[in-house]
Structure formats: structure tokens, C-alpha cells
Design a protein around this motif. Sequence first.
Motif, PDB file in Angstrom:
ATOM      1  N   SER A  49       0.808  -1.217   0.000  1.00 42.70           N
ATOM      2  CA  SER A  49       0.000   0.000   0.000  1.00 42.70           C
ATOM      3  C   SER A  49       0.842   1.268   0.000  1.00 42.70           C
ATOM      4  O   SER A  49       0.337   2.347  -0.322  1.00 42.70           O
ATOM      5  N   THR A 130      -9.780  -5.943  -0.053  1.00 40.19           N
ATOM      6  CA  THR A 130      -8.341  -6.094  -0.293  1.00 40.19           C
ATOM      7  C   THR A 130      -8.089  -6.934  -1.534  1.00 40.19           C
ATOM      8  O   THR A 130      -7.260  -6.580  -2.384  1.00 40.19           O
ATOM      9  N   SER A 134      -6.696  -4.911  -4.753  1.00 37.89           N
ATOM     10  CA  SER A 134      -5.317  -5.284  -5.089  1.00 37.89           C
ATOM     11  C   SER A 134      -5.244  -5.935  -6.462  1.00 37.89           C
ATOM     12  O   SER A 134      -4.360  -5.621  -7.267  1.00 37.89           O
ATOM     13  N   SER A 243      -4.573   5.202   3.358  1.00 39.22           N
ATOM     14  CA  SER A 243      -4.769   3.941   2.642  1.00 39.22           C
ATOM     15  C   SER A 243      -3.564   3.027   2.822  1.00 39.22           C
ATOM     16  O   SER A 243      -3.644   1.822   2.595  1.00 39.22           O
TER      17      SER A 243
END
Length: 453
Positions: A49, A130, A134, A243
Amino acid sequence: MAESQTQKRDPLIKKRLFIGKKLSNENVEGQLLPKFIALPIFSSDPLSSVAYGPQELLMILTLGGIGLLSFAPGIAAAVVLLLTVIVLSYRKVIEAYPGGGGDYEVAKVNLGNRAALIVASALLLDYVMTVAVSVASGTDNIISAFPELEPWRVEIAVFFVLLLCGINLRGVKESGFAFAIPTYLFIASVFIMIGTGFFKILNGEAIDAPSAHLDVTIIDQVGNVGSIAFILLLLRAFASGCSALTGIEAISNGVPAFRVPKVKNAQVTMVLMGAAAVTMFIGITALALKSGVHYAENPCEQLQTWQQCATDPQMSVMAQIAHAVFGGNTFMFYVIQAGTALVLLLAANTAFNGFPLLSSVLAKDSFAPKALLTRGDRLVYSNGMFSLMAAALALILVYQASVTGLIQLYILGVFTSFTVGQVGMLRHWRRGLADGSIPKRSARSGLIINGLG
């Protein structure tokens, strides 16, 4: 008879090829994780991140013009402070609740079932997001390099979700080896970039990002704002920078997956992850400001003198820093890009370990189907992995693998679970201090850390 036996063996052979050889329950200790494997498994999300946390922070400030970038160091320092507090807090959670479950277990014991279910819902949502974010971000980076793949954006994202689920179904130890190399490649390459960049700066060498010469136009609605809107813009930049905090709780949720001594190993892994994330966040933000990176939400409108904006997409902040430090079309430039793209895709692996563990805790407490308690042939919670895969695929299909569409819900789960969990930890330390079940020194240090949260 021989033909019948062959037909029976065929599905078994296919199953073993997909998830590996069946393991007995006696092998569970051998499948537990050493620290050097646990780090990439549980930390790929928070570490990756940092590739987009500083970028989002700078992008929001750029809405108000280059002048607002002077606030970036202060906002970055606030993000780093919060990140440090969260890491210290979760070390205490690991110590107090080594059975796993993290914030869910803390809330359940100290605040009751209702608060625990709020935390669990937030965490499960965050795990799903996530995977979706991602994978979508990784797909977007691949398509940026190969634009001809754009028509298959959704199909590529779906393929990666299926691939990640398949790898994790083989067991956490084997998936750890699969993910260790890309994660360590990312960490090492970013540290080399940061070290080289600061070495050049200290030697008086100029490092200029490709966008350093571009002027930034202030968007009308931002340029005419009052003091309240100005403060809101700074707060939005802080929230966007946060984030970089996503996924930190995964280690506290997965303590049972560590080798003995579980608590010590989990705490050491948490510190290593926090130190790496803090260093990379500070280094990337500092080099971006020093090299004059200009990153805009709408580059064709905001970045003047860029005539190719419609045909030449702007480079990411990571790419611009690598270009400034190493130069374009160099070996290290491509190593940085490859490592960043890989770790963004592999960040979803954190969720494939955290989601099944948390859902099994919920099932044990009768808040989720008992099927989530069942371990598969490879001693992993396969039903939890299939549930996560299905939810992530649904989001990717609905939002057509759009990072912009998905990321708005991303950070909600983290702050919800962390806030409720830390309230629970405050009650835990105060109760332990009052009844003498926890040494005063330990309880007071816990109150100080969790009080900051």
C-alpha cells in the motif's frame, strides 16, 4: 474392474495436482509459519500500500495547486504517527489475545457480541475489498504496460483471483514460499531506490521527475474555496494517505498460524512490517517532493504543457521516482516496476489467510456457518477461501475491475475495526489494573498506547 479403479483415481489425481497431496492432522505443526515466511504472507497488503498511499496523498493536495504540497510533510508525519501507534497497539493485542481473532476477539470479550459483530463485519468486508482492489490495481498496472489487453480487463482480474485461491488452497506454508520472493524483491528494490536517491541528494546531484517541469492548474471549485473547504481538503489528503494502513491487523488475526513461540514470533513480525512500511512511506514521500513529482487526478485538465496527455498516460509516483533516481529504461527502473506490480497482485494473499481464520472464529462462536470451521485436505480453511473468492469475484464483475470504483469502500473496514478494538483494549487494561490480574507496569503501558489510538 481395472477401468473402474482408474476412473476413481482420475478425480483424485486432478485434485492433488490442484491443491497438493493430502495432509494428516499430525502435520499441522509442520505447516505453521516461521517469521521470514509469515512476513510476506501477512504483510504484503500493508507493504504494497506504500506504492499508492503517498501517491493518493499528493494527488489530493495537487487539486489545490503546487503550493499545497508544502503541507505534504506534515500530513505524511501524521500518517506515520498513526501507523506507529497502530503497530504498537496490535503488539499488545497479540500479547493479550494470542488465540487469534484480533479486534473481533477483543471486542467480544470486553464490549459484547454486538460490538464484536460490528468489528467482524468490517474486517470481513475489508478482506474482500483487499482482494478486489489489489487484483484490480495489479491488472491496471499490467494493462498500462500492455494497452492491447484492455478488452480483457475483467477476465484478467478474474483469472488472478482464481489463481490466488488455488495457490492458497495448497496450504499456507507452500503459498508463503510462492509469495516470499516477490515481496522481498519489492522491499529490497524500494530500499535501494530510497538509499540511492538520498545518496545522490547528499552529494548534490539533481534528481528530477518526468513531471517536474509541468505546471499545475488549480481546479476552479478548489481555487475558490474558503477556509473550511481548505481544511476538508487537507483532511481528505490525510485520509487518502491512510490507505497505507490497510491490512495491518492481519498479523493479530493470524497468530495461530505462527510457529512456537507464537506470541513472540507474531510480535517480531509485526515490528518488522511496521518498520519497513514506515521507512518506505517516509522515503517515497520525501523523494517524490524532492524530485518534483506532479501527479494529478485529471492530468489533461490539471497538468499544463503536457501535450500527449490523451495518448501518453501519466506515470505512477513510484515510476516517476525510479525514473528520477535511476533514469528511464534502466535495469533498476524495470526492477522497481516489476516488483511493484507483483506485490500489488500478491497483496490479496493477506486476505486469503486472514479471512478464513476470522470466519472460522465466527463459526466457532455460532455467528457463521459451521462449514467454515472445516479444514480441507491441506489443513486450510478451504470453505472460507471459497467464500472470499466468490465475494471478490462478485465485486470485480459488478465494478468491472475498476480501481476508482472499488477503492472508495476500501479503508472503511480498517478504521471501524481498529477504533472499536482499541476501545475494547482500554477496558481490558483498566479491568486488569483494577483486579490485579495484569502487572501495573504492563497495564499502564497498554493504557498509554491504546489511549493514543
